[in-house]
Design a protein around this motif. Structure first.
Motif, PDB file in Angstrom:
ATOM      1  N   LEU A 107       1.027  -0.723   0.028  1.00 35.97           N
ATOM      2  CA  LEU A 107      -0.107   0.559  -0.101  1.00 35.97           C
ATOM      3  C   LEU A 107       0.895   1.677  -0.433  1.00 35.97           C
ATOM      4  N   GLY A 108      -0.174   1.909  -0.807  1.00 40.83           N
ATOM      5  CA  GLY A 108       0.980   3.384  -0.823  1.00 40.83           C
ATOM      6  C   GLY A 108       1.149   4.198   0.952  1.00 40.83           C
ATOM      7  N   THR A 109       2.144   4.805   1.383  1.00 43.61           N
ATOM      8  CA  THR A 109       2.027   5.894   2.458  1.00 43.61           C
ATOM      9  C   THR A 109       1.096   6.552   3.397  1.00 43.61           C
ATOM     10  N   TRP A 110      -0.114   7.083   2.512  1.00 38.32           N
ATOM     11  CA  TRP A 110      -1.477   7.364   3.266  1.00 38.32           C
ATOM     12  C   TRP A 110      -2.473   6.068   3.022  1.00 38.32           C
ATOM     13  N   GLN A 111      -1.763   5.189   2.037  1.00 38.45           N
ATOM     14  CA  GLN A 111      -3.531   3.886   1.950  1.00 38.45           C
ATOM     15  C   GLN A 111      -3.827   3.399   2.812  1.00 38.45           C
ATOM     16  N   GLY A 112      -5.182   2.730   3.228  1.00 38.67           N
ATOM     17  CA  GLY A 112      -5.350   1.713   4.221  1.00 38.67           C
ATOM     18  C   GLY A 112      -6.626   1.553   3.570  1.00 38.67           C
ATOM     19  N   LEU A 113      -6.848  -0.285   4.063  1.00 36.17           N
ATOM     20  CA  LEU A 113      -8.144  -0.777   3.789  1.00 36.17           C
ATOM     21  C   LEU A 113      -9.618  -0.508   4.205  1.00 36.17           C
ATOM     22  N   TYR A 114     -10.590   0.085   3.842  1.00 34.14           N
ATOM     23  CA  TYR A 114     -11.957   0.755   4.450  1.00 34.14           C
ATOM     24  C   TYR A 114     -12.516   0.060   4.077  1.00 34.14           C
ATOM     25  N   PHE A 115     -13.557  -1.059   5.418  1.00 30.35           N
ATOM     26  CA  PHE A 115     -15.225  -1.192   5.337  1.00 30.35           C
ATOM     27  C   PHE A 115     -15.612   0.346   5.244  1.00 30.35           C
ATOM     28  N   CYS A 116     -16.688   0.054   4.378  1.00 30.48           N
ATOM     29  CA  CYS A 116     -17.493   1.083   4.123  1.00 30.48           C
ATOM     30  C   CYS A 116     -18.698   0.433   4.271  1.00 30.48           C
ATOM     31  N   GLU A 117     -19.674   0.702   5.608  1.00 29.83           N
ATOM     32  CA  GLU A 117     -20.584   0.752   5.598  1.00 29.83           C
ATOM     33  C   GLU A 117     -21.440   2.139   5.328  1.00 29.83           C
ATOM     34  N   PHE A 118     -23.245   1.529   4.475  1.00 26.63           N
ATOM     35  CA  PHE A 118     -23.337   2.660   4.010  1.00 26.63           C
ATOM     36  C   PHE A 118     -24.983   2.200   4.526  1.00 26.63           C
ATOM     37  N   ASP A 119     -25.252   1.388   5.611  1.00 26.76           N
ATOM     38  CA  ASP A 119     -26.892   1.079   5.864  1.00 26.76           C
ATOM     39  C   ASP A 119     -26.927   0.463   7.093  1.00 26.76           C
ATOM     40  N   GLY A 120     -26.378   0.941   8.230  1.00 22.59           N
ATOM     41  CA  GLY A 120     -25.872   0.668   9.767  1.00 22.59           C
ATOM     42  C   GLY A 120     -26.511   1.262  10.517  1.00 22.59           C
ATOM     43  N   PRO A 121     -26.140   1.063  11.901  1.00 26.47           N
ATOM     44  CA  PRO A 121     -25.416   0.127  12.463  1.00 26.47           C
ATOM     45  C   PRO A 121     -26.000  -1.531  11.806  1.00 26.47           C
TER      46      PRO A 121
END
Length: 131
Positions: A107-121
């Motif tokens: 991953l690049g210096t500023w990158q991370g893997l994100y789980f994106c919730e759009f209908d929670g919780p």
């Protein structure tokens, strides 16, 4: 090798950094080089690679998604009322494919893997498969 990760979300829209969880599992498996595919098992929650240094990026992204895909639209016909959530996942995608080198995610210096919730919780699941 495949692994199921459980993710608990606390908000309707939320981005959760899952980079360390996935990378820790890769290291536990002893994999030094390869590919990992990480996939959300939901139609209203997805995965993206994005900035992990400034939390304002997540805040801004979630705000902009709400602007582009408002929760209620008078012409939406889906009876659950969460068409906007489906649109957001269709935009970012349900899966990410990442390179493993030296036992670590590339991953690049500023990158991370994100789980994106759009209908929670909600209680959610993502799966990862090592290749």
């Amino acid at each position: 090798m495949m692994k199921t990760f459980h993710v608990k979300t606390d908000h309707h829209d939320q981005m959760i950094d899952v980079t360390a969880q996935v990378e820790d599992w890769i290291q536990e498996q002893g994999v030094k080089d390869g590919i990992v595919v990480v996939s959300s098992l939901h139609t209203t929650a997805g995965l993206t690679v994005n900035e992990n240094a400034d939390p304002d990026v997540k805040t801004d992204m979630l705000r902009r998604f709400r602007e582009v895909y408002p929760w209620e639209h008078p012409e939406d016909r889906h009876m659950e009322g969460n068409t906007a959530s489906h649109m957001k996942v269709s935009t970012i995608g349900h899966a990410q494919t990442l390179i493993i080198d030296g036992g670590r995610l590339v991953l690049g210096t500023w990158q991370g893997l994100y789980f994106c919730e759009f209908d929670g919780p909600r209680q959610r699941k993502i799966v990862a498969k090592l290749l």
